[in-house]
Design an enzyme around this catalytic site. Structure first.
Site, PDB file in Angstrom:
ATOM      1  N   PRO A  93     -25.850  -7.845 -33.584  1.00 17.16           N
ATOM      2  CA  PRO A  93     -27.277  -7.198 -32.937  1.00 17.16           C
ATOM      3  C   PRO A  93     -27.262  -7.498 -31.975  1.00 17.16           C
ATOM      4  O   PRO A  93     -27.387  -8.587 -31.423  1.00 17.16           O
ATOM      5  CB  PRO A  93     -27.997  -8.197 -34.064  1.00 17.16           C
ATOM      6  CG  PRO A  93     -26.853  -8.678 -34.935  1.00 17.16           C
ATOM      7  CD  PRO A  93     -25.622  -9.150 -34.770  1.00 17.16           C
ATOM      8  N   GLU A 136      -6.993 -16.558 -33.778  1.00 14.12           N
ATOM      9  CA  GLU A 136      -6.135 -15.184 -33.125  1.00 14.12           C
ATOM     10  C   GLU A 136      -5.810 -15.609 -32.549  1.00 14.12           C
ATOM     11  O   GLU A 136      -4.719 -15.277 -31.831  1.00 14.12           O
ATOM     12  CB  GLU A 136      -8.278 -14.499 -33.193  1.00 14.12           C
ATOM     13  CG  GLU A 136      -7.514 -13.324 -32.009  1.00 14.12           C
ATOM     14  CD  GLU A 136      -8.759 -12.697 -31.978  1.00 14.12           C
ATOM     15  OE1 GLU A 136      -9.570 -12.832 -32.288  1.00 14.12           O
ATOM     16  OE2 GLU A 136      -9.167 -11.139 -31.537  1.00 14.12           O
TER      17      GLU A 136
HETATM   18  P1  IMP Z   1     -20.028  -5.029 -31.717  1.00 18.47           P
HETATM   19  O1  IMP Z   1     -19.998  -6.079 -31.970  1.00 18.47           O
HETATM   20  O2  IMP Z   1     -20.172  -3.392 -32.251  1.00 18.47           O
HETATM   21  O3  IMP Z   1     -20.518  -4.629 -30.115  1.00 18.47           O
HETATM   22  O4  IMP Z   1     -18.072  -4.964 -31.549  1.00 18.47           O
HETATM   23  C1  IMP Z   1     -18.104  -5.359 -30.194  1.00 18.47           C
HETATM   24  C2  IMP Z   1     -17.568  -6.429 -30.369  1.00 18.47           C
HETATM   25  O5  IMP Z   1     -16.889  -7.015 -31.615  1.00 18.47           O
HETATM   26  C3  IMP Z   1     -16.988  -7.233 -29.383  1.00 18.47           C
HETATM   27  O6  IMP Z   1     -17.601  -7.531 -27.554  1.00 18.47           O
HETATM   28  C4  IMP Z   1     -16.634  -8.801 -29.382  1.00 18.47           C
HETATM   29  O7  IMP Z   1     -17.712 -10.102 -29.871  1.00 18.47           O
HETATM   30  C5  IMP Z   1     -16.109  -8.092 -31.158  1.00 18.47           C
HETATM   31  N1  IMP Z   1     -15.010  -8.293 -31.373  1.00 18.47           N
HETATM   32  C6  IMP Z   1     -13.915  -7.021 -31.220  1.00 18.47           C
HETATM   33  N2  IMP Z   1     -12.189  -7.569 -31.569  1.00 18.47           N
HETATM   34  C7  IMP Z   1     -12.315  -8.310 -30.799  1.00 18.47           C
HETATM   35  C8  IMP Z   1     -11.160  -8.898 -31.725  1.00 18.47           C
HETATM   36  O8  IMP Z   1     -10.014  -8.779 -31.828  1.00 18.47           O
HETATM   37  N3  IMP Z   1     -11.095 -10.362 -31.402  1.00 18.47           N
HETATM   38  C9  IMP Z   1     -12.810 -11.302 -31.263  1.00 18.47           C
HETATM   39  N4  IMP Z   1     -13.940 -10.259 -31.209  1.00 18.47           N
HETATM   40  C10 IMP Z   1     -14.260  -8.737 -31.416  1.00 18.47           C
END
Ligand code: IMP
Ligand code: ZN
Length: 355
Positions: A105, A208
């Protein structure tokens, strides 16, 4: 049917998809066009900066820069509406029957509050479920790089939806994600404890990158329902026997994101992916995309990659679909219905794969 066609026809369950990371090239181009109209050519990122083409890799740090660009491009409620609609339609077109979408969010001063962001996402989810053959549920993401106070406001919002009449059926839990090199998960344990008390399910990005203390503390806390990646958990892939034992005894499913791990460089090759080690142990494993846009993939292609790399027989491929049903955060009644429909479809596909 050849393997790729077969994977496209499978009734798939996606449990690890970040909304902003799932934006297709077409959506990124639309967002760029809107910005171009508003601001002119200056300072606009090139679309090639935002996706990873076939065969190209990006480090994890570079991926987080890409997320920053994508957030900049989707910084209005209108954009949030569009990206949510497009992403759900794309998963539905890939024959994903059930999608647990996760998103952080966002509060952007003067543009949106976290609640407005989530209300917009949820409104689109509701309407897309009416128009597509897909069931969608939401996890609210806690970004470990944004601090504990921010996490508490996200938790408060999730709690709000859990008791709201409008959306309580759509919000099922929290995700913990964000740059694994920033902050410590230990600080977030109280937030997770409270979330659990409120009946929220928890999917946590764990191991990770190598971080033994963090893994130890999170596993000891016994709160996690599903593990994102779990790359450095197994002793054969940089983890420890203790971690393996806890995860195995509790049968905590691992969300496996092959392309994401290989393209972002935390795993060297698909062949060396920890999927193989855990599969040998018959551990519950869920094939997921993570960020289908950023990593230029689809869930069908992830199933294909997995089946091809590890020479999976048809029975094992079908079993992956069923394992995913069991790991959803649905209630038992909903799960029974989903299991039945998935089983029926799998039966109709049996024997149709040309190996
Ligand atoms: P959102 O939450 O819809 O904005 O999707 C993008 C966010 O997901 C990024 O800013 C990260 O915080 C998280 N995210 C996406 N891929 C990864 C990952 O491989 N590792 C950790 N966090 C991730
Ligand atoms: Zn992820």
């Amino acid at each position: 049917m050849d393997l790729l066609t077969y994977c496209k026809r499978l009734p798939k369950i996606e449990l690890h998809a970040h909304l902003t990371g799932s934006l297709s090239d077409a959506t990124v181009l639309q967002l760029l066009e809107v910005k171009r109209e508003q601001l002119g050519e200056h300072h606009l990122p090139d679309s090639a900066e935002v996706t990873i083409r076939q065969g190209h890799n990006r480090s994890l740090e570079e991926c987080f820069k890409v997320f920053g660009i994508l957030h900049y491009l989707s910084d209005s409620l209108e954009a949030v509406e569009n990206i949510t609609r497009n992403v759900i339609q794309e998963f539905a077109a890939d024959n994903v029957w059930y999608l647990e979408l996760r998103t952080t969010p966002k509060h952007i001063p003067g543009k949106m509050t976290k609640k407005q962001y989530m209300d917009t996402v949820l409104k689109v989810v509701r309407s897309e479920m009416e128009h597509n053959k897909i069931t969608v549920r939401l996890l609210l993401s806690v970004d470990r790089s944004r601090g504990v106070e921010d996490a508490h406001t996200t938790l408060a919002l999730a709690k709000h939806y859990r008791v709201s009449t409008e959306y309580k059926d759509l919000v099922c839990g929290l995700d913990v994600s964000g740059n694994p090199h920033v902050g410590s998960l230990l600080d977030y344990i109280p937030v997770l404890e409270e979330a659990k008390k409120c009946g929220l399910k928890l999917a946590v990005h764990l191991a990770e990158v190598p971080n033994e203390d963090e893994v130890q503390a999170i596993l000891n806390a016994g709160l996690v329902d599903r593990i994102g990646h779990g790359t450095f958990l197994h002793p054969g892939s940089g983890g420890t026997q203790d971690h393996l034992t806890v995860v195995r005894n509790k049968l905590i499913p691992l969300e496996i994101c092959l392309s994401s791990n290989v393209k972002s460089g935390t795993v060297k090759t698909v062949e060396q992916h920890h999927f193989a080690r855990w599969k040998e142990l018959k551990h519950p494993l869920i094939i997921c995309t993570d960020d289908k846009g950023v990593f230029c993939t689809t869930l069908s292609e992830e199933y294909y990659l997995c089946a091809k790399t590890f020479s999976l027989p048809e029975e094992d491929i079908q079993d992956l679909c069923l394992q995913a049903v069991e790991a959803t955060f649905m209630n038992q009644k909903e799960k029974t219905i989903l299991r039945q429909t998935v089983q029926n479809e799998l039966k109709s596909l049996q024997g149709k794969l040309l190996m």
